[in-house]
Design an enzyme around this catalytic site. Structure first.
Site, PDB file in Angstrom:
ATOM      1  CD1 TRP A  74      48.893  27.162  41.506  1.00  0.00           C
ATOM      2  CD2 TRP A  74      50.576  28.479  42.137  1.00  0.00           C
ATOM      3  NE1 TRP A  74      48.967  28.216  40.619  1.00  0.00           N
ATOM      4  CE2 TRP A  74      49.987  29.038  40.983  1.00  0.00           C
ATOM      5  CE3 TRP A  74      51.664  29.144  42.714  1.00  0.00           C
ATOM      6  CZ2 TRP A  74      50.434  30.213  40.401  1.00  0.00           C
ATOM      7  CZ3 TRP A  74      52.111  30.317  42.135  1.00  0.00           C
ATOM      8  CH2 TRP A  74      51.489  30.838  40.992  1.00  0.00           C
ATOM      9  CG  ASN A  99      51.391  26.070  52.112  1.00  0.00           C
ATOM     10  OD1 ASN A  99      51.540  25.015  51.501  1.00  0.00           O
ATOM     11  ND2 ASN A  99      50.254  26.438  52.672  1.00  0.00           N
ATOM     12  CE  LYS A 482      37.801  38.584  36.625  1.00  0.00           C
ATOM     13  NZ  LYS A 482      38.062  39.387  37.776  1.00  0.00           N
ATOM     14  CD  GLU A 485      41.213  36.138  36.397  1.00  0.00           C
ATOM     15  OE1 GLU A 485      40.352  36.910  36.795  1.00  0.00           O
ATOM     16  OE2 GLU A 485      42.119  35.712  37.142  1.00  0.00           O
ATOM     17  CG  HIS A 501      48.802  59.853  23.643  1.00  0.00           C
ATOM     18  ND1 HIS A 501      49.381  60.993  23.142  1.00  0.00           N
ATOM     19  CD2 HIS A 501      47.651  60.243  24.221  1.00  0.00           C
ATOM     20  CE1 HIS A 501      48.627  62.045  23.417  1.00  0.00           C
ATOM     21  NE2 HIS A 501      47.562  61.606  24.077  1.00  0.00           N
ATOM     22  CE  LYS A 600      38.560  33.136  44.720  1.00  0.00           C
ATOM     23  NZ  LYS A 600      38.179  34.162  43.727  1.00  0.00           N
TER      24      LYS A 600
HETATM   25  O1  M6R Z   1      42.424  37.632  47.577  1.00  0.00           O
HETATM   26  P1  M6R Z   1      42.867  38.953  46.935  1.00  0.00           P
HETATM   27  O2  M6R Z   1      41.720  39.844  46.642  1.00  0.00           O
HETATM   28  O3  M6R Z   1      43.929  39.633  47.726  1.00  0.00           O
HETATM   29  O4  M6R Z   1      43.501  38.523  45.560  1.00  0.00           O
HETATM   30  C1  M6R Z   1      44.118  39.451  44.726  1.00  0.00           C
HETATM   31  C2  M6R Z   1      44.286  38.919  43.326  1.00  0.00           C
HETATM   32  O5  M6R Z   1      45.096  37.779  43.351  1.00  0.00           O
HETATM   33  C3  M6R Z   1      42.947  38.547  42.670  1.00  0.00           C
HETATM   34  O6  M6R Z   1      42.066  39.622  42.674  1.00  0.00           O
HETATM   35  C4  M6R Z   1      43.179  38.082  41.222  1.00  0.00           C
HETATM   36  O7  M6R Z   1      43.643  39.136  40.446  1.00  0.00           O
HETATM   37  C5  M6R Z   1      41.878  37.487  40.651  1.00  0.00           C
HETATM   38  N1  M6R Z   1      42.105  36.150  40.183  1.00  0.00           N
HETATM   39  C6  M6R Z   1      41.336  38.234  39.504  1.00  0.00           C
HETATM   40  O8  M6R Z   1      40.145  37.672  39.039  1.00  0.00           O
END
Ligand code: M6R
Length: 605
Positions: A74, A99, A482, A485, A501, A600
């Site tokens: 990534w 990584n 949501k 993204e 405001h 993810k």
């Molecule tokens: O695995 P995590 O819950 O720690 O991840 C945190 C965020 O990266 C995650 O919630 C991200 O904001 C999601 N893609 C939102 O849908």
């Protein structure tokens, strides 16, 4: 995000490496690659397409070998292009995958250039490959220990050398790396899931560890170069590929799995008792005087929601911090606070770093709400509640969020009980409401056809506002996240009272304004805020309860939620927002499960 697999065996390991990459695919990546030791040479194949494409390339080139490494990348340093994909080679002798992020890569690159190394990529990873080659002593294990001492930043690496055909060396600092033990063969991976079906005997390497992987043995040294024995755990990582069933996307499937996920998360909770968070929970809960929640993204919004519950029901002061900010500011540590991390993956680098920062400030009462039982987060926190959402494949978090909320409500009730604020009849009533949640969510999911009709209008917009008040403000934030993204529509959320405001200036007839409007104590105030929007021509899309007494009219579209759910209402009200984002993205034709630029599991800072 980036994933690593490595192996040393007495059989062709290509299928194991490819299968491992496939298992890590859901984390998000933009290129992938594999390198093998073949007839005294390093051979590799890389692709900016999917792992399935890499698999074809590898088969066509007949790449088969006993020692090798593979990677999903990534992009951080350098575009997602083939020449930046891992594995990186140095002078035909060293192959390496990585990584994490190396912070002193510029300075090392200058030094290596001066030593005659040429760079083919823009990555920080190629710097490590050349550094290992530059320092090579004839013993790869020893060399990697020398090289990693020169690195600043976070890394997990796997490396092998043309001149030592039956050896892979791994090292970690800040990014996870595990060893999988086999019979006459051994493996490395960034996640036990990658080795599911190959071995369940797993060692979680610790910070600073370097491991020498050979066919018949493994050897680990710690950050000080001392040999160490690490515990071997039997890990039943999920093996089966996650089936889509009748759904078009994982996100849709995961939205519809929420009734089951919540039921599983609450399974076995017959009454409120601190033990569900761990053996020492009662002692810890008795002692703490406040809660500090650390999380990112959707998990952070779960934390914001929980603040309302923890303060109102348990009477415990609660602060919620964005993990990536918390660790870099001078806060006032409170050793009597309960530090709660919330994470779906349990591997989010920012949240882990924030947890370690809190621990380094003498805050030792730690608890995680996490969906991955074998993750670093669970291992590093004293107490835990494992949500049972199941594997969440879609990048957009859905069932992870609602199960986090369920677990956080249990935490609220438990702290309320320990603090003497939960009379038995209240406990019984709350538990009854929680058990009804799966049925209540099922009723909300039946609203899908009405939401699809709205999504068609949303798909033509480029901006949207989300409003909520009180405990539904974090739900408005989650709805906006949501939508942005997965549909790439610019969306912002405000507590409705803030509109006047500033953000009211944005409202025209082009601006859809989604309003979360349950009939709670804020409803009359919210109605006034809605009037402010209508007066400027803004089009309202309202999720109301039966008793909110808001009716459809020109510019006001209303969907009625089946039930009013009191304190637990956020768990229901987020569901239509998830569906709205999903169907809007579908109508715009975006890659719903793998939205651009996102991963993810965010394992880099
Ligand atoms: O695995 P995590 O819950 O720690 O991840 C945190 C965020 O990266 C995650 O919630 C991200 O904001 C999601 N893609 C939102 O849908």
């Amino acid at each position: 995000m980036c994933g690593i697999v490595g192996a040393v065996a007495q059989r062709n390991i290509t299928p194991i490496l490819v299968e491992g990459l496939k298992r890590l695919e859901y984390r998000g990546y933009d290129s992938c690659g594999i390198a093998l030791h073949i007839e005294g040479k390093l051979e590799r194949s890389r692709s900016t397409s999917r792992v399935a494409e890499l698999e074809k390339q590898v088969a066509e080139a007949h790449l088969e070998g006993f020692t090798g490494i593979a990677h999903t990348r990534w992009a951080t340093h350098g575009a997602p292009a083939s020449h930046n994909a891992h594995p990186h080679f140095s002078r035909g002798r060293i192959a390496l995958v990585h990584n994490g992020i190396i912070e002193n890569h510029d300075e090392l690159r200058d030094e290596l250039r001066a030593a005659g190394y040429e760079f083919e990529s823009q990555t920080d990873t190629e710097v490590i490959a050349h550094l290992v080659d530059h320092l090579y002593t004839g013993d790869l294990f020893e060399t990697v220990q020398l090289a990693t001492r020169r690195l600043t930043g976070a890394f997990a690496i796997a490396v092998f050398c043309r001149d030592e055909p039956h050896r892979v060396v791994g090292a970690r600092r800040g990014s996870p790396l595990i060893v999988g033990l086999g019979d006459g063969e051994n493996f490395l991976a960034s996640d036990a899931l990658a080795l599911a079906g190959t071995t369940d005997q797993i060692i979680y390497l610790e910070e600073g560890d370097v491991v020498d992987l050979q066919m018949q043995r493994i050897w680990i040294v710690d950050a000080n170069g001392r040999q160490v024995a690490r515990e071997v755990k039997t890990v039943h990582a999920h093996t089966g590929a996650v089936e889509l069933g009748p759904y078009r996307h994982y996100m849709q499937k995961e939205i519809f799995e929420q009734p089951r996920a919540i039921a599983d998360t609450l399974e076995g909770v017959e009454s409120i008792t601190p033990d569900i968070f761990g053996d020492d929970a009662y002692k810890v809960f008795k002692k703490i005087d406040s809660v500090l929640i650390l999380a990112c993204g959707t998990s952070y919004y779960a934390g914001l929601t929980a603040k309302y519950w923890l303060e109102a029901v348990a009477g415990v002061r609660t602060d919620v911090e964005i993990a990536s900010e918390y660790r870099y500011r001078d806060s006032v540590p409170n050793p009597n606070a309960l530090v709660v991390t919330i994470s779906q993956s349990g591997e989010t680098a920012d949240t882990l770093a924030a947890l370690r920062h809190a621990q380094s400030q003498d805050m030792q009462h730690t608890l995680t709400i996490c969906n991955a039982a074998t993750s670093a987060m669970v291992r590093e926190c004293a107490l835990a509640y494992i949500t049972r959402a199941g594997v969440e494949v879609g990048v957009a978090s859905t069932k992870a969020f609602t199960t986090q909320l369920a677990a956080l409500f249990l935490l609220t009730l438990t702290l309320a009980q320990v603090k003497g604020r939960l009379p038995e009849e209240r406990e019984v009533a709350f538990l009854k409401e929680m058990r009804h949640l799966p049925a209540a969510i099922t009723a909300v999911l039946a609203l899908e056809p009405q939401i699809i009709a709205w999504a068609e209008a949303f798909a033509r917009k480029e901006n949207a506002l989300f409003l909520g008040r009180g405990i539904h403000y974090p739900i408005a934030l989650e709805g906006a996240l949501k939508l942005k993204e997965i549909s790439y529509i610019h969306a912002e959320a405000y507590p409705a009272g803030e509109l006047k405001h500033g953000p009211l200036a944005l409202v025209t007839e082009e601006m859809p304004v989604v309003t979360v409007a349950p009939a709670d104590s804020m409803i009359e105030k919210l109605k006034s805020n809605m009037q402010e929007v209508r007066a400027r021509g803004g089009e309202l899309y309202v999720f109301a309860d039966g008793d909110s007494r808001i009716t459809s009219s020109e510019g006001v579209h209303v969907i009625r939620m089946p039930e009013h759910y009191g304190l637990l209402s956020p768990i229901l009200h987020v569901v239509p927002l998830q569906l709205l984002a999903y169907h809007t993205a579908l109508a715009r034709g975006t890659d719903v499960d793998k939205p651009r630029n996102l991963a993810k599991s965010v394992t880099v800072e």
